[in-house]
Structure formats: structure tokens, C-alpha cells
Design an enzyme around this catalytic site. Structure first.
Site, PDB file in Angstrom:
ATOM      1  N   HIS A 131       0.489  -1.213   0.094  1.00 22.68           N
ATOM      2  CA  HIS A 131       0.164   0.199   0.196  1.00 22.68           C
ATOM      3  C   HIS A 131       0.827   1.450   0.048  1.00 22.68           C
ATOM      4  O   HIS A 131       0.446   2.300  -0.760  1.00 22.68           O
ATOM      5  CB  HIS A 131      -1.142   0.096   1.518  1.00 22.68           C
ATOM      6  N   GLU A 132       1.605   1.451   0.852  1.00 26.00           N
ATOM      7  CA  GLU A 132       2.511   2.704   0.763  1.00 26.00           C
ATOM      8  C   GLU A 132       3.331   2.360   0.083  1.00 26.00           C
ATOM      9  O   GLU A 132       3.411   3.154  -0.837  1.00 26.00           O
ATOM     10  CB  GLU A 132       3.693   2.243   2.212  1.00 26.00           C
TER      11      GLU A 132
ATOM     12  N   HIS B   4       1.812   3.977  -3.048  1.00 22.31           N
ATOM     13  CA  HIS B   4       1.738   6.053  -3.041  1.00 22.31           C
ATOM     14  C   HIS B   4       2.830   6.350  -3.852  1.00 22.31           C
ATOM     15  O   HIS B   4       2.550   7.627  -4.368  1.00 22.31           O
ATOM     16  CB  HIS B   4       1.344   5.664  -1.641  1.00 22.31           C
TER      17      HIS B   4
ATOM     18  N   GLU C  78      -6.121   6.795  -1.600  1.00 22.06           N
ATOM     19  CA  GLU C  78      -5.880   5.548  -0.380  1.00 22.06           C
ATOM     20  C   GLU C  78      -7.009   4.407  -1.104  1.00 22.06           C
ATOM     21  O   GLU C  78      -6.141   3.596  -0.751  1.00 22.06           O
ATOM     22  CB  GLU C  78      -6.383   6.346   1.104  1.00 22.06           C
TER      23      GLU C  78
END
Lengths: 183, 400
Positions: free
Chosen positions: B146-147, B150, B226
Site C-alpha cells: 500500500h505504501e 502511494h 487511499e
């Protein structure tokens, strides 16, 4: 004025050819790059195995056939060349390592050994890295293969001999077969 | 392809920054007219734009370091937590990134993570030690993916610039309120008072509404990104259950994050500001974590198509444009990873804490009774007594 129209068409087609060719070259290089990444991880696994075998042998001397299996699978994998042969030999190495870890389950002292735990972490991470590198490679190959088969980029591909690339197969046939049970 | 998504993200960012730029120019113009009705408002417009530019440059070049400092994050080497390093490298390989992101740890019990950096070549991933000690390998992989998403989607870069623009809008309206007294004095002497009154109302409305509007716009984009990072994480790992179960653990944990502020809060994987009553409000920086979990649990494949399907079944609206979805192919999910070597995560958390303390020049004394005494470097004493058995350490307090 009317002489300009063919010229414009000619230039547009020429521009398209250059762009299509460059993007195909770019994609092919990305595939090479992804393959190199798999190779790095396979090499890393080959390097870790002798250490693992030595550590396990110290605790489980009687499992000779398991060690021999791993060592033989390793040397077969190291000698393989080409995508097809490599995926076959590496997969049998994977299952040999899996059996070694299954045997290690029977030796509680071995399972408590910090050296063994560290090796297990490194090897399972390497398995994951190989899986993810393969995932990335296969994604790139699929994108490229689609591109060289679809109109109009297929014209450029056939003209400049861009060939289909091979997938790195997920598992060998032996693993897919249903195990035979004798009663 | 993932590039399609990045491009569509860029278009939306450009729209936001166009709106913010317009807001800043209009604010400059109106404030200029108010402050000096007979003068040239272009000077104030120019000053506003300079403020914006300076803010953006500051955020771009100093932002990542500032963020890491605010978070009290400490860079760690591969040996501090081998599992974390391996998981990050696995995800780096899955994403086909050329360089390894730097890894930082926040020594906090709360479970959270964030990504910092303007592009994949200069990026850092930050996780708390509380997160490391309570997540299994699959869950940690989901959070790291997930990071990393980003960073690949350039969300960290977007957040930096959006934060700078919002900061300058806030600064401008602040400056305006402060200069009001000065303006009133001047406008009394001017003749065209009725025109000024209209401008007054406009200025007041801009100062109040402009900031709120810009924030609503910004938060809406932040919430959407997100979800998109969740979708990209599922695509990278091919195992959305990992991230879903990590989010459940984060949602259940009661610990509160200490090192964050208003600017860094939107960048975390879960909102560090506690107060679930406001979860569905328009001013929230994070989407409701329960909705994110529900979507991830419903995925039947790893592609953006599958995510859109699950998203619309939960949220009843569209997240990803058709053009991106059409370029997607089928991506089957994979099985969970084989369980990693059994180990006590509490011990690992303790050893991470010790590594961080050692970097701060703490001295470790191993007492015969088995207690490990951690002495801060500033402590200027000659002797120290073991709090458990009373054994006295004297002389030079050196690590044993």
C-alpha cells in the site's frame, strides 16, 4: 497544395513507425530487465542452499536422500539454460527445498537454531522474490506479446522481427497431478 | 496498466492545482483592492504567487526530511528487522522498481505506516514498531505494498504540493485578517464606499469559504487515493486478504500515535486522529477503514477491474475510469504465504527498540540477575543500582 497531402500522410506514417518501433524496443528491454531480476534471485537461492544443507545435516544426519535430492536439483538448476528449461529445473528445486523443510519439522532442536531460522527466513523470502519477479516478468511478456499481435503494431513487429517471448511457467506438471493412493 | 492510472491521477492533480492557483490569484486581487483601492492590485497578486511558489519549493526540497523529523522516524539497516527488509525488497521486485526505498521505523506502540518521497528513486517507507510486532508476514506485505503504491502513484508528491498550496491559502487569509484594521482606516477617506462594501463582502467570503473549499477538494482527492493505493496493493501482492486483515488489526488497536501533526496526518495508512464519530464527514482525510476492509474482502481477483467491481458493490459509485479498466487483464489471486519461521514478535519488538536506543548512544548493562538496564547517555552518574537485585555497577559505565 494538393502535393502537400501525400507528403503529410507520408510523414505521419513515418512518425508512427518510429514511435511504434521505439516502444517495442523499450518493452523488449523491460522484459530482459525483468528476466535479469529473476536470474539474480535464482542465483541467490543457489548460493543459500549449501549453507542450509550443512546446517540441517548437523542435526539430522540420517536424512541422506533428502540432502542428495536438494544438491542434485541444485546442480541441475545451475546447469539449465533458456526460459523453458530453467522454469522446469527451478520448480523441482523448489519442491526439493520444501521437502527439506518438511523433514526439519521433525527436529525441535534444529527449529530452535538461530542460524537455521535466519536461513529459513532468507530462503522463504527468496522464494517470494522469485515468485514476484516471475509475476512482473509474465506481466511484461503478456503486454509485449499482445502488442506484437495486435493491429497495427503487429506490422512493425513482423517487419523488424520482434518475436514472441516465453512465459516463466508457474508450476511443473508433476505438482499438478493428483497423487496416486494405493489401498 | 499502472501508467494509465498515474496519468489520470496527474490530470486530476493539475485540476486541483489550477483551482488553487485561481483561488490564490483571486484572493490576491480582492485583498489588493481592499488594502489600497486606488493602487494597483497586481502587486499583491504577484506577492501571493511568490508566497505560493516559495512554499512549494520549500515543501519539495525540504518536505521529506521535515516529515521524517516530525514523525521521529529513524532509518534502519537490513539487519535491524530482516523480515521487514525482505518484505520491502519483495514488493520492490513485484513493482519492478529500480531502487530500494529507504526504511524507517517509528518507535511507537500505535500501528501505522506512511510513505515519503517525490519519486520511486528517492523514497522512504516508515512503519511503527507496534505495527511490526503485531502483523504477520502477509499483513505486513499488504501494508508495505500500500505504501509503495502511494510512491508509484506519486501520491506522496501530490500531498507535498497540495499541502504547500493549502498552506499558502491559509497564510494569505491570515495576513488579510491581520491587515484589516489598516484597510478600514484608509477606506473611510475614499469616496466610492459602496463599491468597496461589495469587495469587502467578497473578500470576507473568499477568506472563509476559499480555505474550506480548497480543503474539501483536497480531502476528497486524498480519500480517493487511499482507495486507489489499496487497489494497487492488491494488484502487487495478488493477496488482498493480507492488507484487509492488517487494516482490521489497526482498526482494533487502542494505542494512539504520538508523533504527527495536521499536515502529516493525511499521509498515514490509517487516520492517526482518533474519533470515529466523524468517519463519514466530508472533512475527513481518510475513508472509513471498515469500508476499505469490506471492499478488499470482496475481491475475487487482483486487477483494477475486480477492485472497481467490489468498490461499486460497497460504495455504489465509480472509482476507476473505464479507459484504465479496459486495459486490464485477468489476475487470479494467490494462496497465503507459507507460514514464516515461528518467532516471538515481542522479542523482535524489544530488539528493534534496543537497536534504536543504541543509535541514541544508550548504554546497556547486563546484570547477573538477568535484567538488562538501559542507561540514557545524558545521565551523568558514577554508580547505578540494579532495580531488581540491588547489585551496584560502579566505575566507568560501559556497555557489556
Amino acid at each position: 497544395m494538393s502535393a502537400l497531402i501525400p507528403l503529410v500522410i507520408f510523414l505521419a506514417v513515418g512518425l508512427y513507425l518510429v514511435m511504434a518501433y521505439n516502444s517495442l524496443v523499450n518493452l523488449r528491454n523491460q522484459i530482459k530487465n525483468a528476466w535479469a531480476q529473476i536470474d539474480v534471485q535464482l542465483k541467490r537461492r543457489h548460493d543459500l542452499i549449501p549453507n542450509l544443507v550443512e546446517t540441517v545435516r548437523g542435526y539430522a544426519k540420517h536424512e541422506r536422500d533428502v540432502f542428495e535430492n536438494v544438491t542434485a536439483a541444485r546442480s541441475r538448476a545451475m546447469g539449465a539454460s533458456g526460459v523453458g528449461e530453467k522454469s522446469l529445473t527451478e520448480n523441482s528445486l523448489s519442491s526439493a527445498i520444501g521437502r527439506l523443510f518438511a523433514v526439519a519439522e521433525n527436529y525441535p532442536e534444529l527449529k530452535a537454531n538461530t542460524n537455521f531460522l535466519a536461513l529459513q527466513e532468507e530462503l522463504s523470502s527468496t522464494e517470494n522474490r522469485i515468485a514476484f519477479a516471475r509475476q512482473n516478468y509474465n506481466d511484461q511478456v503478456l503486454f509485449y506479446n499482445n502488442k506484437i499481435q495486435m493491429f497495427p503494431s503487429n506490422l512493425v513487429a513482423t517487419w523488424f522481427k520482434f518475436l514472441k517471448e516465453e512465459f516463466f511457467e508457474i508450476e511443473d506438471k508433476a505438482q499438478r497431478e493428483v497423487p496416486k493412493v494405493n489401498f | 496498466m499502472i501508467w494509465e492510472l498515474i496519468r489520470s491521477n496527474q490530470r486530476k492533480s493539475v485540476a486541483l492545482f489550477f483551482f488553487l492557483g485561481l483561488l490564490i490569484v483571486t484572493m490576491g486581487f480582492v485583498f489588493g483592492v481592499i488594502l489600497d483601492p486606488r493602487g494597483d492590485p497586481t502587486i499583491i497578486i504577484f506577492v501571493s504567487l511568490i508566497i505560493w511558489l516559495a512554499y512549494s519549493a520549500l515543501a519539495y526540497f525540504g518536505g521529506p526530511d521535515w516529515l521524517l523529523r516530525v514523525s521521529a522516524a529513524r532509518q534502519v539497516t537490513a539487519d535491524t528487522d530482516r523480515r521487514l527488509f525482505n518484505v520491502v525488497e519483495e514488493m520492490k521486485i513485484a513493482a519492478g522498481l529500480p531502487t530500494m526505498p529507504k526504511i524507517y521505523i517509528m518507535n511507537e506502540d500505535a500501528m501505522n505506516a506512511l510513505a515519503v518521497g517525490r519519486n520511486p528513486e528517492n523514497s522512504s517507507i516508515v512503519v511503527t514498531s507496534g505495527l511490526l510486532s503485531r502483523l504477520d508476514r502477509d499483513e505486513l506485505q499488504g501494508v508495505v505494498a500500500h505504501e509503495l503504491s502511494h510512491i508509484i502513484n506519486r501520491d506522496a508528491l501530490f500531498m507535498t504540493f497540495a499541502g504547500a498550496a493549502l498552506g499558502s491559502v491559509a497564510l494569505l487569509s491570515n495576513l488579510f485578517w491581520r491587515s484589516l484594521g489598516f484597510a478600514r482606516f484608509k477606506s473611510k477617506s475614499s469616496r466610492d464606499a459602496s463599491g468597496i462594501v461589495v469587495f469587502w463582502i467578497l473578500a470576507l467570503a473568499l477568506a472563509a469559504v476559499g480555505v474550506v473549499l480548497a480543503q474539501i477538494f483536497y480531502f476528497a482527492i486524498a480519500r480517493k487515493r487511499e482507495y486507489l493505493a489499496d487497489a494497487s496493493a492488491a494488484r502487487l501482492t495478488r493477496y488482498p486478504q493480507g492488507l484487509a486483515s492488517a487494516l482490521e488489526k489497526i482498526d482494533d488497536s487502542a494505542e494512539v500515535l504520538v508523533h504527527f501533526n495536521d499536515i502529516t496526518a493525511p499521509m498515514f495508512i490509517a487516520n492517526p486522529v482518533h474519533g470515529k464519530r466523524f468517519e463519514y464527514l466530508i472533512m475527513n482525510t481518510h475513508p472509513p477503514i471498515k469500508d476499505r476492509i469490506k471492499i478488499l474482502r470482496r475481491l475475487s481477483g487482483a486487477s483494477y477491474k475486480d477492485y472497481q467491481l467490489a468498490y461499486s458493490s460497497v460504495m455504489r459509485k465509480r472509482l476507476i475510469s473505464n479507459r484504465i479498466l479496459n486495459a486490464e487483464r485477468e489476475m487470479p489471486l494467490r494462496q497465503p504465504l507459507s507460514p514464516a519461521p515461528a518467532e516471538s514478535r515481542i522479542d523482535i519488538k524489544r530488539s528493534i527498540g534496543d537497536t534504536l536506543l543504541a543509535a541514541d548512544d544508550f548504554i546497556f548493562l547486563n546484570c547477573a540477575c538477568g535484567l538488562k538496564i538501559k542507561v540514557p547517555p545524558q545521565l551523568d552518574i558514577r554508580t547505578i543500582d540494579c532495580p531488581r537485585c540491588g547489585h551496584r555497577f560502579a566505575g566507568s559505565l560501559k556497555a557489556t
